[in-house]
Design an enzyme around this catalytic site. Sequence first.
Site, PDB file in Angstrom:
ATOM      1  N   GLY A  37      46.228  27.442  34.757  1.00 38.52           N
ATOM      2  CA  GLY A  37      45.635  28.717  34.377  1.00 38.52           C
ATOM      3  C   GLY A  37      46.853  29.851  34.260  1.00 38.52           C
ATOM      4  O   GLY A  37      46.348  31.068  33.893  1.00 38.52           O
ATOM      5  N   GLY A  38      47.933  29.524  34.985  1.00 37.82           N
ATOM      6  CA  GLY A  38      48.967  30.630  34.973  1.00 37.82           C
ATOM      7  C   GLY A  38      48.871  31.847  35.838  1.00 37.82           C
ATOM      8  O   GLY A  38      48.030  31.827  36.690  1.00 37.82           O
ATOM      9  N   THR A  39      49.579  32.998  35.637  1.00 41.17           N
ATOM     10  CA  THR A  39      49.120  34.194  36.363  1.00 41.17           C
ATOM     11  C   THR A  39      48.047  34.687  36.186  1.00 41.17           C
ATOM     12  O   THR A  39      47.636  35.172  37.393  1.00 41.17           O
ATOM     13  CB  THR A  39      50.548  35.220  35.890  1.00 41.17           C
ATOM     14  OG1 THR A  39      51.605  34.488  35.808  1.00 41.17           O
ATOM     15  CG2 THR A  39      50.446  36.373  36.557  1.00 41.17           C
ATOM     16  N   HIS A 436      23.791  59.817  24.167  1.00 46.61           N
ATOM     17  CA  HIS A 436      23.764  60.916  25.221  1.00 46.61           C
ATOM     18  C   HIS A 436      22.829  60.207  26.571  1.00 46.61           C
ATOM     19  O   HIS A 436      21.773  59.701  26.143  1.00 46.61           O
ATOM     20  CB  HIS A 436      23.110  62.173  24.970  1.00 46.61           C
ATOM     21  CG  HIS A 436      22.976  63.189  26.195  1.00 46.61           C
ATOM     22  ND1 HIS A 436      24.158  63.887  26.803  1.00 46.61           N
ATOM     23  CD2 HIS A 436      21.918  63.518  26.811  1.00 46.61           C
ATOM     24  CE1 HIS A 436      23.653  64.611  27.609  1.00 46.61           C
ATOM     25  NE2 HIS A 436      22.470  64.448  27.859  1.00 46.61           N
TER      26      HIS A 436
HETATM   27  C1  LIG Z   1      49.405  41.256  39.736  1.00 48.83           C
HETATM   28  C2  LIG Z   1      49.154  41.291  38.536  1.00 48.83           C
HETATM   29  C3  LIG Z   1      47.961  41.735  37.931  1.00 48.83           C
HETATM   30  C4  LIG Z   1      47.782  41.697  36.547  1.00 48.83           C
HETATM   31  N1  LIG Z   1      46.742  42.243  35.989  1.00 48.83           N
HETATM   32  C5  LIG Z   1      46.549  42.325  34.542  1.00 48.83           C
HETATM   33  C6  LIG Z   1      45.360  42.660  33.730  1.00 48.83           C
HETATM   34  O1  LIG Z   1      44.493  43.322  34.708  1.00 48.83           O
HETATM   35  N2  LIG Z   1      45.149  42.619  32.807  1.00 48.83           N
HETATM   36  C7  LIG Z   1      45.947  41.937  31.908  1.00 48.83           C
HETATM   37  O2  LIG Z   1      45.997  41.893  30.630  1.00 48.83           O
HETATM   38  N3  LIG Z   1      47.100  41.322  32.480  1.00 48.83           N
HETATM   39  C8  LIG Z   1      47.396  41.360  33.866  1.00 48.83           C
HETATM   40  N4  LIG Z   1      48.592  40.806  34.190  1.00 48.83           N
HETATM   41  C9  LIG Z   1      49.499  40.112  33.399  1.00 48.83           C
HETATM   42  C10 LIG Z   1      48.838  38.789  33.164  1.00 48.83           C
HETATM   43  O3  LIG Z   1      48.729  37.968  34.304  1.00 48.83           O
HETATM   44  C11 LIG Z   1      50.093  38.018  32.066  1.00 48.83           C
HETATM   45  O4  LIG Z   1      50.318  39.034  30.840  1.00 48.83           O
HETATM   46  C12 LIG Z   1      49.253  36.866  31.607  1.00 48.83           C
HETATM   47  O5  LIG Z   1      49.033  35.750  32.763  1.00 48.83           O
HETATM   48  C13 LIG Z   1      49.862  36.353  30.353  1.00 48.83           C
HETATM   49  O6  LIG Z   1      50.963  35.376  30.681  1.00 48.83           O
HETATM   50  P1  LIG Z   1      51.678  34.124  29.962  1.00 48.83           P
HETATM   51  O7  LIG Z   1      50.424  33.402  29.159  1.00 48.83           O
HETATM   52  O8  LIG Z   1      52.648  34.471  29.184  1.00 48.83           O
HETATM   53  O9  LIG Z   1      52.103  33.081  31.210  1.00 48.83           O
HETATM   54  P2  LIG Z   1      51.590  32.798  32.670  1.00 48.83           P
HETATM   55  O10 LIG Z   1      49.978  33.184  32.766  1.00 48.83           O
HETATM   56  O11 LIG Z   1      52.466  33.532  33.704  1.00 48.83           O
HETATM   57  O12 LIG Z   1      51.697  31.333  32.763  1.00 48.83           O
HETATM   58  C14 LIG Z   1      52.880  30.570  32.587  1.00 48.83           C
HETATM   59  C15 LIG Z   1      52.740  29.434  33.193  1.00 48.83           C
HETATM   60  O13 LIG Z   1      54.055  28.674  33.000  1.00 48.83           O
HETATM   61  C16 LIG Z   1      54.306  27.843  34.304  1.00 48.83           C
HETATM   62  N5  LIG Z   1      55.875  27.529  34.185  1.00 48.83           N
HETATM   63  C17 LIG Z   1      56.671  28.516  34.194  1.00 48.83           C
HETATM   64  N6  LIG Z   1      57.837  27.740  33.938  1.00 48.83           N
HETATM   65  C18 LIG Z   1      57.561  26.315  33.715  1.00 48.83           C
HETATM   66  C19 LIG Z   1      58.513  25.041  33.415  1.00 48.83           C
HETATM   67  N7  LIG Z   1      59.511  25.302  33.352  1.00 48.83           N
HETATM   68  N8  LIG Z   1      57.649  24.158  33.502  1.00 48.83           N
HETATM   69  C20 LIG Z   1      56.220  24.153  33.391  1.00 48.83           C
HETATM   70  N9  LIG Z   1      55.620  25.034  33.640  1.00 48.83           N
HETATM   71  C21 LIG Z   1      56.348  26.311  33.700  1.00 48.83           C
HETATM   72  C22 LIG Z   1      54.214  28.795  35.417  1.00 48.83           C
HETATM   73  O14 LIG Z   1      53.630  28.085  36.713  1.00 48.83           O
HETATM   74  C23 LIG Z   1      52.696  29.699  34.885  1.00 48.83           C
HETATM   75  O15 LIG Z   1      51.495  28.886  35.290  1.00 48.83           O
HETATM   76  C24 LIG Z   1      48.651  40.994  35.535  1.00 48.83           C
HETATM   77  C25 LIG Z   1      49.794  40.379  36.352  1.00 48.83           C
HETATM   78  C26 LIG Z   1      49.983  40.369  37.712  1.00 48.83           C
HETATM   79  C27 LIG Z   1      51.401  40.069  38.332  1.00 48.83           C
END
Ligand SMILES: Cc1cc2nc3c(=O)[nH]c(=O)nc-3n(C[C@H](O)[C@H](O)[C@H](O)COP(=O)(O)OP(=O)(O)OC[C@H]3O[C@@H](n4cnc5c(N)ncnc54)[C@H](O)[C@@H]3O)c2cc1C
Length: 455
Positions: A37-39, A436
């Site tokens: 599910g990532g970040t 309103h």
């Molecule tokens: C504290 C905080 C609050 C946030 N709040 C918001 C919000 O309210 N609204 C919003 O729109 N955004 C928010 N964000 C930003 C948002 O979380 C990210 O923009 C979003 O998750 C998109 O990320 P992504 O899909 O690019 O990658 P990510 O979700 O970061 O996923 C990348 C995945 O790749 C995996 N990975 C990395 N390298 C490797 C590798 N070599 N091999 C296998 N797996 C790997 C990682 O473990 C991770 O699970 C927030 C971020 C933070 C830190």
Amino acid sequence: MDVDVIVIGSGQAGVPLAARLAGAGKRVILAERGAPGGTCINTGCTPTKTMIASARAAHVARNGRRLGVTAGKVQVDLAAIVERKNSIVAGWREAVMNRLKAGGERLTFIHGHARFTGDRRVEVNGEAHRAETVIVNVGARPIVPPIHGLDSIEWLDNHRLMDIRETPNHLLILGGGYVGCEFGQMFRRFGSEVTIVDAADHLMSREDPDISAQIEAVFEKEGIRLCLPTTAAAVSKSGNEVLVHPARGDQIRGSHLLVATGRRPNTDELGCEAAGIELDKHGFIVIDDQYRTSASGVYAVGDVTGEPQFTHVAWDDHRILFDLLLGRSKRGRSGRAYPYTAFTDPQLAGVGLTEREAKKQQISYEVTTLPYGSIARAIEVDETAGILKVLLDPKTEKVLGAAIVGAEAGELIHVFVALIQAGASARAIVDAQFVHPTFAEGVQSVVLNFARYAL
Ligand SMILES: Cc1cc2nc3c(=O)[nH]c(=O)nc-3n(C[C@H](O)[C@H](O)[C@H](O)COP(=O)(O)OP(=O)(O)OC[C@H]3O[C@@H](n4cnc5c(N)ncnc54)[C@H](O)[C@@H]3O)c2cc1C
């Protein structure tokens, strides 16, 4: 194993891409080294907004008197708040795994770090895989700033801070961006002393100063100390205290330190050089309008591309790339409006150009503002802090940009998002009826403030 598609990273683009590509008949491997599910789900949007809800409940309970309601002593149980957050996060993780399982035999989920070893060749857990198409969705992680002494003390990032069970006495925060601001207000409302240190003149310094000033006023009223502009030259530990040593001025003392000074792409251990994937000087993957990297058959989406780092951007990337890969559309990523919201209270939301950017780019504009205090709904519910600001193209009457600080700003901004995306004139807002009493009436009122629409 040879497959059609390898997706690296199960972020906001990787999961739907893997699931939908498998659904479309492709054999897919999804590699994830951390939690599924990532970040967003694990350490970003979901947990922060869940905990912010508790912080707001504490704030409302403490301040009911202004509405004629008095409750007993407000108590914050951080351990219970963290448990609630963990259970919501676990629910989303399970939902991700269920979505991937629905991909059936065509979708293989591998838990492990993936690394390129050559042209569309990827190694995970010592096993080699090859595919026609590789999609990189590896996201970003917190920057560790080069501050003297940081490597010799214990400090917190967003992930670790959301797992502590006792409220810090005094939380120092390096970084006044949206992450620092959301955590600062959250922990202040949980009962901590909070000090935010940032080298910029204002919090959320990409915003126009009049927008940032609204949040600063609220924060100071809530007792958050702002050290702006203050450059942290060094940090150290003294007994139970953490000390921030500014380049100029007195030491700043606290009990805990959160470092929230930005995020860097996870490309450093990805083997990009082996695959011929070009990175920019900050380590982001260089892509063209259709997410193609410099390596044939390799695409990149989400935070790792250097686009605005938001979940909705990554999710939108997935939609566009999916259609491109299946030949359903030729539409690229250009021409998109990029809205955002900081979930402070009041929220800060924006889309399009700021006034500073319009000036810098020498784009002619008209600008107008409206204080939240003039919106009927805001007065009725006593949520009068904030401002709406709109920039208009004087020739076309199209909205160039909008910023809103105020209650439900993150909802209201979508009126402007739709208008900008449609390339429509602001007159649509003038001619429409707005219910309103709603906060949305403020959207119409601010546009009516332009002389050309004046009643
Ligand atoms: C504290 C905080 C609050 C946030 N709040 C918001 C919000 O309210 N609204 C919003 O729109 N955004 C928010 N964000 C930003 C948002 O979380 C990210 O923009 C979003 O998750 C998109 O990320 P992504 O899909 O690019 O990658 P990510 O979700 O970061 O996923 C990348 C995945 O790749 C995996 N990975 C990395 N390298 C490797 C590798 N070599 N091999 C296998 N797996 C790997 C990682 O473990 C991770 O699970 C927030 C971020 C933070 C830190």
